[in-house]
Design a protein around this motif. Structure first.
Motif, PDB file in Angstrom:
ATOM      1  N   ARG A  64      -6.624   1.733  -3.874  1.00  6.48           N
ATOM      2  CA  ARG A  64      -6.043   1.593  -5.214  1.00  6.48           C
ATOM      3  C   ARG A  64      -4.964   0.512  -5.222  1.00  6.48           C
ATOM      4  O   ARG A  64      -4.828  -0.248  -6.183  1.00  6.48           O
ATOM      5  N   ALA A  65      -4.195   0.431  -4.144  1.00 10.72           N
ATOM      6  CA  ALA A  65      -3.169  -0.616  -4.055  1.00 10.72           C
ATOM      7  C   ALA A  65      -3.824  -1.998  -4.043  1.00 10.72           C
ATOM      8  O   ALA A  65      -3.342  -2.933  -4.704  1.00 10.72           O
ATOM      9  N   LEU A  66      -4.920  -2.135  -3.313  1.00 15.61           N
ATOM     10  CA  LEU A  66      -5.631  -3.418  -3.275  1.00 15.61           C
ATOM     11  C   LEU A  66      -6.190  -3.770  -4.653  1.00 15.61           C
ATOM     12  O   LEU A  66      -6.150  -4.929  -5.080  1.00 15.61           O
ATOM     13  N   ILE A  67      -6.721  -2.760  -5.345  1.00 14.83           N
ATOM     14  CA  ILE A  67      -7.277  -3.002  -6.680  1.00 14.83           C
ATOM     15  C   ILE A  67      -6.170  -3.405  -7.650  1.00 14.83           C
ATOM     16  O   ILE A  67      -6.336  -4.312  -8.471  1.00 14.83           O
ATOM     17  N   LEU A  68      -5.030  -2.737  -7.558  1.00 19.04           N
ATOM     18  CA  LEU A  68      -3.898  -3.092  -8.420  1.00 19.04           C
ATOM     19  C   LEU A  68      -3.439  -4.530  -8.156  1.00 19.04           C
ATOM     20  O   LEU A  68      -3.135  -5.275  -9.085  1.00 19.04           O
ATOM     21  N   ARG A  69      -3.399  -4.923  -6.885  1.00 18.58           N
ATOM     22  CA  ARG A  69      -2.993  -6.294  -6.564  1.00 18.58           C
ATOM     23  C   ARG A  69      -4.004  -7.304  -7.099  1.00 18.58           C
ATOM     24  O   ARG A  69      -3.626  -8.365  -7.604  1.00 18.58           O
TER      25      ARG A  69
ATOM     26  N   PRO B  80       2.510 -12.029 -14.086  1.00 18.34           N
ATOM     27  CA  PRO B  80       3.799 -12.297 -13.418  1.00 18.34           C
ATOM     28  C   PRO B  80       4.593 -11.003 -13.243  1.00 18.34           C
ATOM     29  O   PRO B  80       5.136 -10.456 -14.210  1.00 18.34           O
ATOM     30  N   LEU B  81       4.653 -10.509 -12.026  1.00 19.86           N
ATOM     31  CA  LEU B  81       5.351  -9.256 -11.749  1.00 19.86           C
ATOM     32  C   LEU B  81       6.783  -9.534 -11.315  1.00 19.86           C
ATOM     33  O   LEU B  81       7.069 -10.516 -10.615  1.00 19.86           O
ATOM     34  N   ALA B  82       7.680  -8.653 -11.720  1.00 18.99           N
ATOM     35  CA  ALA B  82       9.082  -8.771 -11.306  1.00 18.99           C
ATOM     36  C   ALA B  82       9.219  -8.372  -9.842  1.00 18.99           C
ATOM     37  O   ALA B  82       8.335  -7.732  -9.255  1.00 18.99           O
ATOM     38  N   ASP B  83      10.349  -8.729  -9.243  1.00 21.42           N
ATOM     39  CA  ASP B  83      10.559  -8.454  -7.816  1.00 21.42           C
ATOM     40  C   ASP B  83      10.657  -6.961  -7.515  1.00 21.42           C
ATOM     41  O   ASP B  83      10.479  -6.545  -6.360  1.00 21.42           O
ATOM     42  N   ASP B  84      10.976  -6.151  -8.522  1.00 20.62           N
ATOM     43  CA  ASP B  84      11.154  -4.718  -8.264  1.00 20.62           C
ATOM     44  C   ASP B  84       9.844  -3.935  -8.300  1.00 20.62           C
ATOM     45  O   ASP B  84       9.854  -2.708  -8.164  1.00 20.62           O
ATOM     46  N   VAL B  85       8.714  -4.611  -8.455  1.00 17.53           N
ATOM     47  CA  VAL B  85       7.421  -3.920  -8.536  1.00 17.53           C
ATOM     48  C   VAL B  85       6.844  -3.746  -7.140  1.00 17.53           C
ATOM     49  O   VAL B  85       6.660  -4.722  -6.396  1.00 17.53           O
ATOM     50  N   ASP B  86       6.573  -2.508  -6.756  1.00 14.77           N
ATOM     51  CA  ASP B  86       5.930  -2.189  -5.480  1.00 14.77           C
ATOM     52  C   ASP B  86       4.572  -1.560  -5.779  1.00 14.77           C
ATOM     53  O   ASP B  86       4.479  -0.363  -6.058  1.00 14.77           O
ATOM     54  N   LEU B  87       3.535  -2.374  -5.741  1.00 20.35           N
ATOM     55  CA  LEU B  87       2.203  -1.866  -6.099  1.00 20.35           C
ATOM     56  C   LEU B  87       1.687  -0.865  -5.073  1.00 20.35           C
ATOM     57  O   LEU B  87       0.852  -0.018  -5.398  1.00 20.35           O
ATOM     58  N   GLY B  88       2.174  -0.962  -3.840  1.00 16.11           N
ATOM     59  CA  GLY B  88       1.751   0.017  -2.838  1.00 16.11           C
ATOM     60  C   GLY B  88       2.155   1.428  -3.226  1.00 16.11           C
ATOM     61  O   GLY B  88       1.373   2.376  -3.072  1.00 16.11           O
ATOM     62  N   SER B  89       3.385   1.579  -3.748  1.00 20.71           N
ATOM     63  CA  SER B  89       3.834   2.916  -4.155  1.00 20.71           C
ATOM     64  C   SER B  89       3.052   3.412  -5.365  1.00 20.71           C
ATOM     65  O   SER B  89       2.741   4.608  -5.469  1.00 20.71           O
ATOM     66  N   PHE B  90       2.718   2.498  -6.283  1.00 25.20           N
ATOM     67  CA  PHE B  90       1.922   2.916  -7.443  1.00 25.20           C
ATOM     68  C   PHE B  90       0.506   3.294  -7.007  1.00 25.20           C
ATOM     69  O   PHE B  90      -0.121   4.175  -7.604  1.00 25.20           O
ATOM     70  N   GLY B  91      -0.016   2.626  -5.965  1.00 33.55           N
ATOM     71  CA  GLY B  91      -1.323   3.020  -5.450  1.00 33.55           C
ATOM     72  C   GLY B  91      -1.316   4.441  -4.923  1.00 33.55           C
ATOM     73  O   GLY B  91      -2.273   5.196  -5.116  1.00 33.55           O
ATOM     74  N   ALA B  92      -0.209   4.850  -4.281  1.00 33.63           N
ATOM     75  CA  ALA B  92      -0.098   6.212  -3.757  1.00 33.63           C
ATOM     76  C   ALA B  92       0.084   7.238  -4.869  1.00 33.63           C
ATOM     77  O   ALA B  92      -0.267   8.415  -4.709  1.00 33.63           O
ATOM     78  N   ARG B  93       0.634   6.808  -6.010  1.00 33.25           N
ATOM     79  CA  ARG B  93       0.932   7.747  -7.093  1.00 33.25           C
ATOM     80  C   ARG B  93      -0.197   7.870  -8.118  1.00 33.25           C
ATOM     81  O   ARG B  93      -0.045   8.575  -9.102  1.00 33.25           O
ATOM     82  N   THR B  94      -1.276   7.165  -7.908  1.00 31.14           N
ATOM     83  CA  THR B  94      -2.353   7.167  -8.909  1.00 31.14           C
ATOM     84  C   THR B  94      -3.563   7.944  -8.402  1.00 31.14           C
ATOM     85  O   THR B  94      -4.700   7.487  -8.496  1.00 31.14           O
ATOM     86  N   GLU B  95      -3.321   9.107  -7.857  1.00 31.01           N
ATOM     87  CA  GLU B  95      -4.422   9.953  -7.383  1.00 31.01           C
ATOM     88  C   GLU B  95      -5.353  10.291  -8.556  1.00 31.01           C
ATOM     89  O   GLU B  95      -4.896  10.651  -9.645  1.00 31.01           O
TER      90      GLU B  95
END
Length: 722
Positions: free
Chosen positions: A633-638, A645-660
């Motif tokens: 999911r993190a790879l798909i989000l990336r 254009p994403l801001a520096d505070d965006v961590d897509l890895g954490s969102f990948g873990a939270r999108t079960e």
């Protein structure tokens, strides 16, 4: 006289018709009515018809297409002087154009295509007929142009070489139109036959991929024309009737033209759709005259283009018996050959293929990647290409393209290059021009049955390593390494079934496979092949696989295959789906081999598919596309956020873990909703922040059904345990 801004704005109705659009205030200021003529003065002077511009048009502007801007020698936003133009009728008009168009299009049809347009010497004009022209049935004219020039006729660009009188002139039915260095129209109706020895046609060397067909056709004609005595002594006959099949624009007429030139035969061309539009007696007379003339000018070849128009399999008219008798008489006489072409052999009367009529049949397949590369090299050999142009890459992105499509692609790229390099001394075609042209030009031969490929490859698919490996082995290996399979004495897999929850990338995977450019792709949804009419569904299946064989190497993608091939004996549709399943099974492992054709089925209900379809030799490989895990999911989000254009505070890895429970489609929707959230906050936003993603996460909910996912996973485990 007004000075306005030339604004480049396309219009589906008016593009390349020689029409500009003016706001109501400008029309009133000039005192000109809609449909009137205006003269436009920029770096060059040209003229056009004028219509009312849309209400949202910029004030003080004249809306032009790329062709008008090119004729003006201006760029988007430049100033142009507009004034009312005189209505001066052209007495004579001379036009130049590509060899393929000048050879195929009669001067009469050229005049009809240009009828009602206002042209100036030095202008570029298109063949697209103007809606403002008083020429009757535009649909029939467009069909005639397509039959004459091929599928790329709408992209053909001509140049006005001379006119009488000089200055902007209006093309009318009284205009004598002609090609520079060629024939012109006359005041008398001209016959449908265009006769004459081929002097400057294409040679076989200019037709990559048609070498074997050219050799066969040349051998038949040479034996029939020059070795009749030998054939007679051996108890054979000349057999100079040939049916040539292949997709529209694949080069059928060019092949006949080249071979006729090589064997020293005169070529006469008859357009079957034009004959079919005539009264029966008139059509029969033209047909008889053409064949009689050919026998008097031996050796001669009569080319009947799109023969299904006068010899349909169903609903044949009174012209068919006349055609059959005439062809048999000519073929029996042996002094002339008859070659009929068609892009739809399934629509041609079976009587044409009887012995003594069209004894030989040749098929022109769709070009593969290497042949498309050779066609591109031939098409661009005189075109200045920029250093960044990679023809091999373009060949890989054009599955299903025939020679006419590739020619249209180069023309479209040339138009875009000309639009941005009007003042360059050494203009070139760049890769960006081809990329933009690929967004417009489509494979006409595969219309209605292709995927929108883009530039995807399997490398663009995140995670799913096992699935990609299975697809590579089952699909790409047989297409790329047929010699290895033959050396080891095994037949490659015939097909596979790709199953998994909705939104988990099944169609995306097939697009990525197709993006490799190794095969032509025919894509249909299962329900699209079903018809309430008896026999039509089975015919659609046969036609699909016939096209797949002709376009091999090819991939047949059956999306939602459970709708097409459910378990037999359980339907309540009068047996339609049962017959479709039988037809599908016959095509997959029947008498006629599926060589270089791979079938991929996709479904989220594999339990509903008839078991006979899943045995070895059919869709023998079952590949489970599981829902993405946290890493995937993190790879798909990336991947979905690449253009965002994403801001520096965006961590897509954490969102990948939270999108079960999110599918790949849900992850893409999450990025889209975050961007929309940023827009709602401010239309001046330049980045998408973590707060925007948090807000989107509260809106976009997971679409995967845990029960369905568990059921599909259990199905996969049961299949793996067998």
């Amino acid at each position: 006289m007004l000075t306005l801004s030339a604004v480049l704005r396309g219009s589906a109705r008016y593009d390349r018709h020689g029409i500009v659009q003016l706001p109501l205030t400008a029309l009133t200021g000039l005192g000109v009515q809609e449909g009137g003529i205006v003269v436009l003065r920029g770096a060059r002077t040209t003229a056009a018809h004028v219509v009312l511009a849309p209400l949202d048009s910029p004030p003080g502007s004249v809306l032009c297409d790329e062709l008008v801007l090119s004729n003006l020698g201006l760029r988007d936003g430049d100033s142009v002087v507009v004034e009312v133009g005189p209505r001066t009728e052209a007495q004579r008009l001379t036009v130049s154009g590509p060899d393929a168009v000048t050879r195929a299009l009669r001067p009469e049809d050229l005049r009809r295509a240009l009828l009602g347009k206002v042209v100036t010497v030095g202008d570029q004009v298109s063949l697209r007929p103007s809606d403002l022209a008083p020429q009757g049935d535009l649909a029939r004219l467009r069909a005639s142009l397509s039959a004459s020039v091929g599928a790329g006729w709408t992209s053909s660009i001509l140049h006005v070489a001379d006119s009488e009188p000089a200055g902007p002139v209006l093309v009318t039915m009284g205009t004598v139109a002609g090609w520079r260095g060629g024939t012109t129209t006359t005041g008398e109706p001209t016959p449908t036959v265009v006769a004459g020895r081929v002097e400057k046609g294409k040679a076989l060397a200019d037709l990559p991929g048609l070498e074997s067909q050219g050799v066969a056709l040349r051998e038949w004609l040479e034996l029939g024309f020059h070795h009749r005595d030998l054939l007679t002594r051996l108890g054979a006959s000349p057999s100079l009737g040939v049916l040539l099949t292949g997709a529209a624009g694949s080069g059928k007429s060019s092949l006949v033209e080249a071979v006729a030139a090589e064997v020293g035969a005169r070529l006469s061309t008859l357009w079957a759709p034009t004959l079919a539009a005539l009264e029966t007696n008139a059509a029969a007379q033209q047909l008889s005259d053409a064949l009689t003339r050919a026998t008097r000018q031996s050796p001669a070849v009569v080319l009947l283009v799109d023969v299904e128009a006068v010899a349909p399999r169903e609903g044949a008219g009174p012209l068919l018996p006349v055609l059959l008798t005439a062809i048999r008489d000519v073929v029996r006489d042996g002094r002339a050959a008859v070659v009929c072409t068609t892009a739809h052999p399934e629509r041609v009367s079976l009587e044409l293929r009887l012995p003594g009529t069209l004894d030989h049949e040749l098929a022109i397949p769709l070009p593969d990647r290497s042949q498309r590369l050779r066609l591109l090299e031939v098409t661009t050999h005189a075109v200045p290409l920029a250093d960044d142009v990679t023809l091999d890459d373009i060949a890989g992105r054009t599955p299903g393209f025939v020679s006419a499509d590739l020619l249209a692609l180069v023309r479209e790229a040339g138009l875009r290059a000309a639009s941005r390099q009007r003042e360059h001394e050494a203009p070139t075609l760049a890769q960006d021009d081809f990329d933009a042209a690929l967004d417009v030009v489509r494979a006409t031969s595969m219309e209605g049955a292709t995927l929108d490929l883009g530039t995807l490859t399997l490398d663009d698919v995140g995670d799913m390593a096992e699935v990609k490996t299975a697809l590579t082995e089952a699909v790409l290996w047989p297409l790329n390494y047929p010699d290895t399979f033959a050396r080891l004495g095994v037949a490659p897999p015939r097909g596979l079934l790709l199953y998994g929850p909705p939104g988990c990338g099944k169609t995306f995977l097939v697009k990525a496979l197709a993006g490799s450019g190794q095969a032509n792709v025919l894509s249909v949804k299962g329900a699209e092949l079903l018809s309430k009419w008896v026999g039509e569904s089975e015919r659609a299946v046969r036609e699909l696989f016939r096209r797949a064989r002709e376009s091999a190497p090819s991939i047949v993608f059956l999306d939602e295959v459970d709708a097409l091939a459910p378990v037999r004996g359980q339907s309540s549709d009068g047996g339609t789906t049962d017959r479709v399943v039988a037809a599908l099974l016959t095509e997959l492992d029947g008498v006629e081999d599926l060589r270089d054709v791979v079938v991929i089925g996709a479904t989220n209900r594999p339990d509903l598919i008839d078991p006979a379809l899943l045995r070895p030799g059919r869709l023998e490989r079952l590949v489970f596309a599981p829902p993405p895990d946290a890493e995937a999911r993190a790879l798909i989000l990336r991947a979905a956020a690449k253009p965002v254009p994403l801001a520096d505070d965006v961590d897509l890895g954490s969102f990948g873990a939270r999108t079960e429970g999110f599918s790949a489609a849900d992850c893409t929707a999450l990025i889209r909703e975050a961007a929309l959230t940023a827009m709602r906050a401010s239309m001046e936003a330049v980045t998408v922040t973590a707060a925007h993603l948090e807000a989107a996460l509260s809106v976009v909910r997971p679409s995967l059904d845990p029960a369905q996912v568990a059921s599909l996973a259990a199905y996969a485990e049961r299949r793996a345990a067998r």
